[in-house]
Design an enzyme around this catalytic site. Structure first.
Site, PDB file in Angstrom:
ATOM      1  CB  SER A  31      -0.835   0.130   1.308  1.00  0.00           C
ATOM      2  OG  SER A  31      -1.788  -1.062   1.461  1.00  0.00           O
ATOM      3  CG  HIS A  62      -3.670  -2.119  -3.501  1.00  0.00           C
ATOM      4  ND1 HIS A  62      -2.691  -3.129  -3.271  1.00  0.00           N
ATOM      5  CD2 HIS A  62      -3.759  -1.546  -2.414  1.00  0.00           C
ATOM      6  CE1 HIS A  62      -2.359  -2.969  -2.076  1.00  0.00           C
ATOM      7  NE2 HIS A  62      -3.160  -2.094  -1.451  1.00  0.00           N
ATOM      8  CG  HIS A  84      -4.952  -7.771   0.157  1.00  0.00           C
ATOM      9  ND1 HIS A  84      -4.640  -6.796  -1.176  1.00  0.00           N
ATOM     10  CD2 HIS A  84      -3.644  -7.470   1.206  1.00  0.00           C
ATOM     11  CE1 HIS A  84      -3.745  -6.021  -0.671  1.00  0.00           C
ATOM     12  NE2 HIS A  84      -3.144  -6.247   0.256  1.00  0.00           N
ATOM     13  CE1 TYR A  86      -8.700  -6.370   1.288  1.00  0.00           C
ATOM     14  CE2 TYR A  86      -6.509  -6.853   2.882  1.00  0.00           C
ATOM     15  CZ  TYR A  86      -7.009  -5.981   1.851  1.00  0.00           C
ATOM     16  OH  TYR A  86      -6.566  -4.993   1.400  1.00  0.00           O
ATOM     17  CD  GLU A  87      -8.275  -7.433  -3.159  1.00  0.00           C
ATOM     18  OE1 GLU A  87      -8.610  -6.942  -3.977  1.00  0.00           O
ATOM     19  OE2 GLU A  87      -7.011  -7.835  -2.755  1.00  0.00           O
ATOM     20  CB  ALA A 114       1.377  -0.565   4.861  1.00  0.00           C
ATOM     21  CG  MET A 212      -4.624  -6.919   6.616  1.00  0.00           C
ATOM     22  SD  MET A 212      -6.017  -5.843   6.173  1.00  0.00           S
ATOM     23  CE  MET A 212      -6.486  -5.025   7.705  1.00  0.00           C
ATOM     24  CB  SER A 213      -0.259  -8.783   2.185  1.00  0.00           C
ATOM     25  OG  SER A 213       0.838  -7.981   2.663  1.00  0.00           O
ATOM     26  CG  ASN A 236      -1.246   1.581  11.526  1.00  0.00           C
ATOM     27  OD1 ASN A 236      -0.811   1.055  10.417  1.00  0.00           O
ATOM     28  ND2 ASN A 236      -1.406   0.823  12.508  1.00  0.00           N
ATOM     29  CG  HIS A 248      -6.847   2.048   3.536  1.00  0.00           C
ATOM     30  ND1 HIS A 248      -5.736   0.965   3.340  1.00  0.00           N
ATOM     31  CD2 HIS A 248      -6.962   2.461   1.964  1.00  0.00           C
ATOM     32  CE1 HIS A 248      -5.394   0.902   2.222  1.00  0.00           C
ATOM     33  NE2 HIS A 248      -6.096   1.483   1.376  1.00  0.00           N
TER      34      HIS A 248
HETATM   35  N1  HPA Z   1      -3.210  -3.887  11.016  1.00  0.00           N
HETATM   36  C1  HPA Z   1      -3.164  -4.690  10.103  1.00  0.00           C
HETATM   37  N2  HPA Z   1      -2.800  -4.445   8.818  1.00  0.00           N
HETATM   38  C2  HPA Z   1      -2.256  -3.189   8.767  1.00  0.00           C
HETATM   39  C3  HPA Z   1      -2.088  -2.386   9.819  1.00  0.00           C
HETATM   40  C4  HPA Z   1      -2.677  -2.803  11.190  1.00  0.00           C
HETATM   41  O1  HPA Z   1      -2.407  -2.088  12.061  1.00  0.00           O
HETATM   42  N3  HPA Z   1      -1.427  -1.128   9.238  1.00  0.00           N
HETATM   43  C5  HPA Z   1      -1.416  -1.426   7.675  1.00  0.00           C
HETATM   44  N4  HPA Z   1      -1.789  -2.901   7.523  1.00  0.00           N
END
Ligand code: HPA
Length: 279
Positions: A31, A62, A84, A86-87, A114, A212-213, A236, A248
């Site tokens: 991302s 993306h 991903h 989750y998609e 990320a 998530m990847s 973050n 996001h």
């Molecule tokens: N959690 C899960 N996936 C993420 C995060 C997070 O805090 N930040 C960026 N991708």
């Protein structure tokens, strides 16, 4: 033929018809990091939608294409946008692009993402060299009949992220003056961010960053014999570590802010990795 392998070979045939570019290294851009391609000498692009059966990404930010070209002198294929779990794709579909890049000729896989920082010493905007992962919260991409053409049934995972490449990247970071944290990445299914209780639990399990990847792609790549490395951009602080709700938007804003430094590090690392393979 195995269904998953059959689909992969169909995608490969479609790619072969469109390009004869032979990448040495495959780069998956996370991302906000997709504009790495602006630093490349781009030779060709191939939209995922031009490959029949290929899973196409639905996430904002993306793009959804393979970019073929040179990073410095190194022939690479970069994925601008990944798919991903989750998609709603099967985990086998999620790793199809990784396997495809191996078939294109890439021996090395460079993963980026990320991620949320769990380790209390991390700050938003840090980079973390991925030393290992925890993938136990997501299904293995190797479930189903083994694809013998790619690898063995029970592949070893004791060194997914190559120690050799980790040392090279640490040296690349030092040479560029880019601070680099080290740690363990844990993959969740997403798409929801975690609860503070989950983050406390993952921290106790040994995770330093969450996303998530990445882990499933690394497993598929290890299975088919690629040498792997990865860097997380800590976009973050994970839930409960930061007092702010997660979004996001924040993830993308931080990734955008540190993108110039990230690009510098990745470019140098790719160059150093390539030089080490020729030595
Ligand atoms: N959690 C899960 N996936 C993420 C995060 C997070 O805090 N930040 C960026 N991708």
């Amino acid at each position: 033929m195995n269904e998953v392998y059959e689909k992969l070979m169909k995608c490969y045939e479609a790619v072969e018809k469109k390009t004869s570019f032979k990448p040495e290294l495959a780069l998956i851009l996370g991302s906000g990091l997709g504009d790495f391609c602006d630093t490349m000498d781009v030779k060709e692009t191939l939209s995922y939608s031009e490959i029949p059966g290929f899973p196409t990404s639905t996430v904002a930010g993306h793009k959804g294409q393979f970019v073929f070209g040179y990073s410095g002198e190194v022939p690479i294929v970069a994925m601008q946008g990944r798919v991903h779990y989750y998609e709603g794709y099967s985990v086998q579909d999620v790793v199809l692009p990784t396997r495809l890049m191996k078939l294109m000729g890439a021996k090395t896989l460079f993963l980026t993402n990320a991620a949320g920082g769990i380790n209390p010493s991390f700050h938003a905007g840090d980079f973390m060299l991925i030393c290992d992962h925890i993938s136990s919260l997501v299904p293995s991409p190797l479930i189903g009949a083994n694809i013998e053409e790619l690898g063995t049934r029970f592949p070893d995972m004791s060194e997914v992220y190559s120690r050799r490449l980790r040392t090279i990247i640490e040296n690349s970071a030092a040479a560029e003056g880019v601070p680099l944290q080290r740690g363990v990445y844990i993959q969740t299914t997403g798409p929801n961010y975690e609860t503070p209780a989950e983050i406390r639990a993952y921290g106790r399990l040994g995770a330093d960053a969450v996303g998530m990847s990445t882990a499933v792609e690394a497993i598929a790549a290890r299975h088919c014999g690629m040498e792997i490395c990865g860097i997380s951009c800590i976009s973050n602080l994970a839930a409960g570590i930061s007092s702010n709700p997660l979004s996001h938007k924040e993830v993308q804003e931080t990734a955008d802010r540190v993108a110039p430094l990230f690009k510098k590090l990745v470019k140098r690392a790719i160059n150093d990795i390539s030089k080490s393979s020729q030595a």
